[in-house]
Design an enzyme around this catalytic site. Structure first.
Site, PDB file in Angstrom:
ATOM      1  N   GLY A  46      -6.671  -2.417  -6.475  1.00 16.62           N
ATOM      2  CA  GLY A  46      -5.839  -1.609  -6.528  1.00 16.62           C
ATOM      3  C   GLY A  46      -4.678  -1.534  -5.892  1.00 16.62           C
ATOM      4  O   GLY A  46      -3.360  -0.566  -6.472  1.00 16.62           O
ATOM      5  N   GLU A 101      -0.918  -3.221  -0.396  1.00 15.41           N
ATOM      6  CA  GLU A 101      -1.666  -2.230  -0.162  1.00 15.41           C
ATOM      7  C   GLU A 101      -1.265  -1.554  -1.140  1.00 15.41           C
ATOM      8  O   GLU A 101      -0.554  -1.184  -1.092  1.00 15.41           O
ATOM      9  CB  GLU A 101      -2.407  -2.298   1.367  1.00 15.41           C
ATOM     10  CG  GLU A 101      -3.905  -3.358   1.301  1.00 15.41           C
ATOM     11  CD  GLU A 101      -5.264  -2.883   0.754  1.00 15.41           C
ATOM     12  OE1 GLU A 101      -5.242  -2.738  -0.250  1.00 15.41           O
ATOM     13  OE2 GLU A 101      -6.243  -2.874   1.333  1.00 15.41           O
ATOM     14  N   ASP A 105      -7.074   3.339   4.713  1.00 15.72           N
ATOM     15  CA  ASP A 105      -7.707   4.490   5.713  1.00 15.72           C
ATOM     16  C   ASP A 105      -8.563   3.963   6.643  1.00 15.72           C
ATOM     17  O   ASP A 105      -7.475   4.949   7.892  1.00 15.72           O
ATOM     18  CB  ASP A 105      -9.336   4.289   3.613  1.00 15.72           C
ATOM     19  CG  ASP A 105      -9.617   5.873   4.272  1.00 15.72           C
ATOM     20  OD1 ASP A 105      -9.880   6.196   5.150  1.00 15.72           O
ATOM     21  OD2 ASP A 105     -10.772   5.915   3.986  1.00 15.72           O
ATOM     22  N   VAL A 155      -8.017  10.033  -3.316  1.00 13.83           N
ATOM     23  CA  VAL A 155      -7.037   9.771  -4.160  1.00 13.83           C
ATOM     24  C   VAL A 155      -7.335   9.032  -5.426  1.00 13.83           C
ATOM     25  O   VAL A 155      -7.642   7.901  -5.301  1.00 13.83           O
ATOM     26  CB  VAL A 155      -5.644   9.899  -3.361  1.00 13.83           C
ATOM     27  CG1 VAL A 155      -5.333  10.880  -3.003  1.00 13.83           C
ATOM     28  CG2 VAL A 155      -5.457   8.840  -2.692  1.00 13.83           C
TER      29      VAL A 155
END
Ligand code: IMP
Ligand code: MG
Length: 178
Positions: A46, A101, A105, A155
């Site tokens: 990510g 990162e 979350d 998202v």
């Protein structure tokens, strides 16, 4: 990459907003670390675009490494049990390490990763995350550099995926499914 029936994207952060915030974050990191060398450790997959943009802004004082972790999860949430699937190729001892990162979350992934890295005795260990969701604000101390605090929605884009889709989108959007 196309949308499936019932899916829609609601733009949340534009390419310009992201790029300008990344420049600000790099400026803050440069100021904090002065001329010291930094080891950026990106969490795959990510963070790959954020890592590329941040590292370019930081310039010559930083080197880069990547880790890949498996945190037993389905496509949209995580249990926080972390295993390193691909480790860094370098010794962290005595270095100024910043974990890069995409999003925090619950913060569980990061909490475990930090514990795993602390054992390796870096000189310092901080976290830089482009995005942070409300739940993670409870663990304020976990992330030193935050790009954007966003609402608790799912998202995608700018590296973030849903089942490997949407990573290459240059902006960040909320994925709606009806
Ligand atoms: P945490 O352990 O709950 O903080 O989960 C963090 C990881 O879950 C992130 O590194 C992402 O890989 C993934 N994740 C959490 N929220 C989202 C999201 O909204 N979109 C895409 N991936 C997400
Ligand atoms: Mg991640």
């Amino acid at each position: 990459m196309s949308l499936r029936p019932g899916e829609s994207l609601e733009p949340l952060l534009s390419e310009e907003q992201i790029q300008s915030r990344v420049r600000e974050m790099a400026a803050q990191i440069r100021a904090d670390y002065a001329d010291q060398d930094i080891l950026l450790v990106g969490v795959l997959k990510g963070s790959y675009l954020f890592m590329a943009d941040l590292a370019r802004q930081l310039g010559l004082n930083c080197s880069i490494e990547f880790v890949q972790v498996s945190s037993y999860h389905d496509q949209k949430s995580t249990t926080g049990v972390v295993q390193i699937r691909k480790d860094v190729d370098t010794n962290m001892e005595g270095k100024h390490v910043i974990i890069v990162e995409d999003i925090v979350d619950t913060g569980l992934t990061l909490k475990h990763l930090k514990e795993l890295f602390e054992v390796r005795r870096p000189q310092s260990l901080e976290v830089c995350s482009l995005l942070r969701k409300p739940e993670a604000i409870e663990h304020e101390a976990l992330v030193k550099y935050v790009g954007f605090d966003i609402p608790s929605a799912f998202v995608v884009g700018y590296g973030l995926d849903y089942g490997e889709r949407f990573r290459t989108l240059p902006y960040i959007a909320v994925l709606h499914e009806s």
